[in-house]
Design a protein around this motif. Structure first.
Motif, PDB file in Angstrom:
ATOM      1  N   GLY A 102       0.809  -1.214  -0.006  1.00 17.81           N
ATOM      2  CA  GLY A 102      -0.001  -0.016  -0.148  1.00 17.81           C
ATOM      3  C   GLY A 102       0.823   1.299   0.058  1.00 17.81           C
ATOM      4  O   GLY A 102       0.694   2.174  -0.542  1.00 17.81           O
ATOM      5  N   ILE A 103       2.019   1.197   0.759  1.00 22.32           N
ATOM      6  CA  ILE A 103       2.995   2.502   0.643  1.00 22.32           C
ATOM      7  C   ILE A 103       3.320   2.466  -0.709  1.00 22.32           C
ATOM      8  O   ILE A 103       3.775   3.617  -1.195  1.00 22.32           O
ATOM      9  N   ASP A 104       3.922   1.488  -1.332  1.00 24.38           N
ATOM     10  CA  ASP A 104       4.420   1.590  -2.436  1.00 24.38           C
ATOM     11  C   ASP A 104       3.604   2.105  -3.578  1.00 24.38           C
ATOM     12  O   ASP A 104       4.101   2.929  -4.389  1.00 24.38           O
ATOM     13  N   ALA A 105       2.501   1.594  -3.488  1.00 18.31           N
ATOM     14  CA  ALA A 105       1.329   2.120  -4.598  1.00 18.31           C
ATOM     15  C   ALA A 105       1.235   3.751  -4.053  1.00 18.31           C
ATOM     16  O   ALA A 105       0.911   4.484  -5.243  1.00 18.31           O
ATOM     17  N   ASN A 106       1.196   4.199  -2.978  1.00 19.40           N
ATOM     18  CA  ASN A 106       1.120   5.546  -2.924  1.00 19.40           C
ATOM     19  C   ASN A 106       2.131   6.575  -3.023  1.00 19.40           C
ATOM     20  O   ASN A 106       2.179   7.822  -3.265  1.00 19.40           O
ATOM     21  N   VAL A 107       3.590   6.168  -2.915  1.00 18.96           N
ATOM     22  CA  VAL A 107       4.672   6.720  -3.001  1.00 18.96           C
ATOM     23  C   VAL A 107       5.462   6.515  -4.432  1.00 18.96           C
ATOM     24  O   VAL A 107       6.201   7.406  -4.766  1.00 18.96           O
ATOM     25  N   HIS A 108       5.291   5.630  -5.137  1.00 21.31           N
ATOM     26  CA  HIS A 108       5.958   5.388  -6.298  1.00 21.31           C
ATOM     27  C   HIS A 108       6.192   6.168  -7.357  1.00 21.31           C
ATOM     28  O   HIS A 108       7.309   6.263  -8.083  1.00 21.31           O
ATOM     29  N   ASP A 109       5.139   7.042  -7.687  1.00 21.25           N
ATOM     30  CA  ASP A 109       5.225   7.988  -8.464  1.00 21.25           C
ATOM     31  C   ASP A 109       5.278   9.315  -7.954  1.00 21.25           C
ATOM     32  O   ASP A 109       4.895  10.540  -8.771  1.00 21.25           O
ATOM     33  N   VAL A 110       5.439   9.535  -6.707  1.00 29.63           N
ATOM     34  CA  VAL A 110       5.706  10.845  -6.172  1.00 29.63           C
ATOM     35  C   VAL A 110       7.320  11.364  -5.879  1.00 29.63           C
ATOM     36  O   VAL A 110       7.881  10.531  -5.286  1.00 29.63           O
ATOM     37  N   PRO A 111       7.512  12.354  -6.665  1.00 25.00           N
ATOM     38  CA  PRO A 111       8.982  12.877  -6.552  1.00 25.00           C
ATOM     39  C   PRO A 111       9.532  12.935  -5.425  1.00 25.00           C
ATOM     40  O   PRO A 111      10.686  12.384  -5.204  1.00 25.00           O
ATOM     41  N   ALA A 112       8.894  13.508  -4.304  1.00 29.68           N
ATOM     42  CA  ALA A 112       9.443  13.569  -3.016  1.00 29.68           C
ATOM     43  C   ALA A 112       9.887  12.487  -2.366  1.00 29.68           C
ATOM     44  O   ALA A 112      10.936  12.208  -1.623  1.00 29.68           O
ATOM     45  N   PHE A 113       9.190  11.090  -2.654  1.00 28.14           N
ATOM     46  CA  PHE A 113       9.721  10.050  -2.109  1.00 28.14           C
ATOM     47  C   PHE A 113      10.668   9.172  -2.929  1.00 28.14           C
ATOM     48  O   PHE A 113      11.319   8.033  -2.634  1.00 28.14           O
ATOM     49  N   THR A 114      10.937   9.666  -4.431  1.00 25.76           N
ATOM     50  CA  THR A 114      11.417   8.684  -5.275  1.00 25.76           C
ATOM     51  C   THR A 114      12.943   9.429  -5.896  1.00 25.76           C
ATOM     52  O   THR A 114      13.542   8.869  -6.808  1.00 25.76           O
ATOM     53  N   ARG A 115      13.201  10.403  -5.496  1.00 27.56           N
ATOM     54  CA  ARG A 115      14.143  11.229  -5.905  1.00 27.56           C
ATOM     55  C   ARG A 115      15.498  11.082  -4.928  1.00 27.56           C
ATOM     56  O   ARG A 115      15.506  10.858  -3.743  1.00 27.56           O
ATOM     57  N   LYS A 116      16.765  11.077  -5.636  1.00 27.87           N
ATOM     58  CA  LYS A 116      17.892  11.104  -4.799  1.00 27.87           C
ATOM     59  C   LYS A 116      19.037  12.122  -5.270  1.00 27.87           C
ATOM     60  O   LYS A 116      18.545  12.898  -6.063  1.00 27.87           O
ATOM     61  N   ILE A 117      19.991  12.219  -4.471  1.00 26.74           N
ATOM     62  CA  ILE A 117      20.751  13.645  -4.592  1.00 26.74           C
ATOM     63  C   ILE A 117      22.014  12.956  -5.497  1.00 26.74           C
ATOM     64  O   ILE A 117      22.382  11.636  -5.561  1.00 26.74           O
ATOM     65  N   ARG A 118      22.333  13.895  -6.395  1.00 29.46           N
ATOM     66  CA  ARG A 118      23.590  13.668  -7.200  1.00 29.46           C
ATOM     67  C   ARG A 118      24.693  14.643  -7.176  1.00 29.46           C
ATOM     68  O   ARG A 118      24.120  15.994  -7.240  1.00 29.46           O
TER      69      ARG A 118
END
Length: 478
Positions: A46-62
């Motif tokens: 359920g958590i995966d379904a709600n965050v998978h396309d949300v940039p705040a949860f799926t971005r990383k630093i470069r």
């Protein structure tokens, strides 16, 4: 491409193995409200379904080549929920002490910077001390997000993305935003060179308003209306060089009691919270024969989201300094003293540009800043100069009604901020459905038992309430 603001990036540069710059939250969930029986797999999916396309949860630093500029956010194309949502269980019987010990251990672990800077630990088998025999065990979610990605307000907004107002309702959605574009190495280097060349002009724009602020501060200090000055705090056992070990404690206060005191005294909720915190700290230090003659000094973060000119950046905060009245025994006297000090501090703070802290943070050089922090810690300089401030206290507004995390009712929602060299104690208060949840996190070596502090909060609120009511009764009698 989205570049980290100077303030966001500063939290990356401040981080060391001892000075961890993530913020945490302890959520105690009642799974009986879920439409289907609780299972970790269902919760994780359920958590995966709600965050998978949300940039705040799926971005990383470069990072930028040669560290010439602040890092940028890029999408983690290999995002895997199993690297972020983990499962643990408390040893039976899993009570409050066992939960706090586990949470303290998890808070002591750094986040992996090669991935999006958040994780959740789902802890099963928690049995609250006041649970009835037929009550189900609670599920606890211990969440961690790096301060480079959130401040108090944005962190609460992100958590709300997984919450709803009814058990079966869909989660509250965040505003739509695009995933950050991944730039080429040449583009990063080119933008960094241009930014470096423009810094002298940026500095010139920042210097003039800063000089005006200093002049106004001197004038306020002469009039006695300035906020408390940093470097004027007495030294305590939690004001030194910290380690990476943490201690954690939680408690709850009745929001109605706080509001009743506020109404009867003409103060604010924040005034009452700071008064209670000052009383709790006074009791804690007196028990150890450590109570200083002067008042403890707290840094209080202040959101500037409504006044900032900046549209980007996760952290939109400033801060003010306030004395907590730990040198005053009478709680009503302490409350009125704090209320006056806070009014002066707010007026002083409002006279400072909302973007002042963010403007100066742009000049934090990645390599130089990080080296300075490590040198400061290695030489234990926090123990050699006057104490800047004793602790950080945050008051974060939360939902006024019950909310549900993936269908499970949230019984406790306690955020926990970072601690720093020189100020190894953080107190965060958050409102939730008629309760004030108090979270205390400290360096374990300087405060081995955080519960020895937090247990004084309900006592101090009761003492303050009693004396305010007694004063009101005497006034009515006259």
């Amino acid at each position: 491409m989205e570049r980290l603001s100077g303030l966001d990036a500063s939290f990356l540069y401040l981080e060391t193995p001892a000075q961890l710059m993530h913020v945490c939250a302890v959520m105690v969930l009642d799974p009986s409200s879920m439409s289907e029986p609780y299972s970790f797999t269902t919760l994780q999916q359920g958590i995966d379904a709600n965050v998978h396309d949300v940039p705040a949860f799926t971005r990383k630093i470069r990072g930028v080549p040669l560290g010439l500029d602040h890092p940028v956010w890029v999408r983690d194309t290999a995002f895997d929920i199993e690297r972020h949502v983990h499962r643990l269980a408390l040893p039976s019987p899993g009570g409050y002490a066992e939960l706090m010990e586990l949470c303290a251990h998890l808070a002591s672990l750094p986040l992996d910077r090669s991935r999006p800077l958040w994780e959740m630990w789902v802890i099963e088998g928690y049995r609250p001390v006041d649970a009835a025999d037929d009550d189900p065990d609670r599920v606890v979610v211990f969440a961690k997000m790096h301060h480079a990605t959130v401040d108090g307000v944005s962190g609460a907004n992100l958590v709300s993305h997984l919450c709803s107002l009814e058990p079966d309702a869909p989660p509250m959605l965040l505003e739509h935003s695009e995933h950050p574009r991944s730039p080429s190495r040449g583009e990063l280097l080119g933008r960094a060179v241009l930014g470096t060349a423009a810094r002298p002009l940026t500095l010139a724009r920042v210097l003039k308003p800063s000089a005006q602020v200093i002049a106004k501060t001197v004038s306020r200090a002469r009039q006695g209306t300035a906020m408390a000055a940093p470097f004027s705090a007495p030294r305590t056992s939690f004001n030194g060089t910290i380690t990476g070990h943490r201690s954690i404690a939680l408690t709850n206060l009745a929001l109605d009691d706080v509001r009743a005191v506020k109404k009867q005294t003409g103060t604010t909720v924040n005034d009452v919270v700071l008064t209670v915190a000052g009383g709790a700290l006074r009791r804690y230090l007196a028990e150890r024969d450590e109570l200083p003659a002067g008042s403890l000094l707290a840094t209080v973060p202040v959101s500037v989201r409504d006044t900032t000119r900046r549209e980007t950046g996760a952290n939109k905060v400033s801060a003010l300094f306030t004395k907590l009245g730990t040198d005053v025994d009478d709680p009503v006297e302490r409350l009125h003293m704090l209320a006056e000090r806070n009014r002066n501090a707010k007026e002083h703070h409002n006279a400072i540009s909302a973007d002042a802290l963010q403007d100066w943070a742009e000049f934090a050089a990645p390599r130089t800043f990080g080296l300075a922090v490590r040198t400061y810690a290695n030489l234990r300089l926090a123990e050699r100069h006057p104490v800047v401030h004793n602790l950080v206290i945050s008051n974060v507004p939360g939902p006024p009604v019950p909310v549900y995390f993936m269908g499970a009712r949230i019984e406790v929602l306690s955020p926990l901020g970072p601690v720093f060299h020189g100020a190894g104690l953080n107190v965060t208060v958050m409102s939730n459905a008629g309760r004030l949840h108090v979270g205390v996190i400290a360096c374990r070596e300087s405060m081995p038992d955080a519960d020895a502090l937090v247990r004084h909060f309900p006592v101090e609120l009761a003492r303050l309430t009693e004396q305010v009511e007694a004063a009101g009764s005497r006034g009515s009698a006259r």
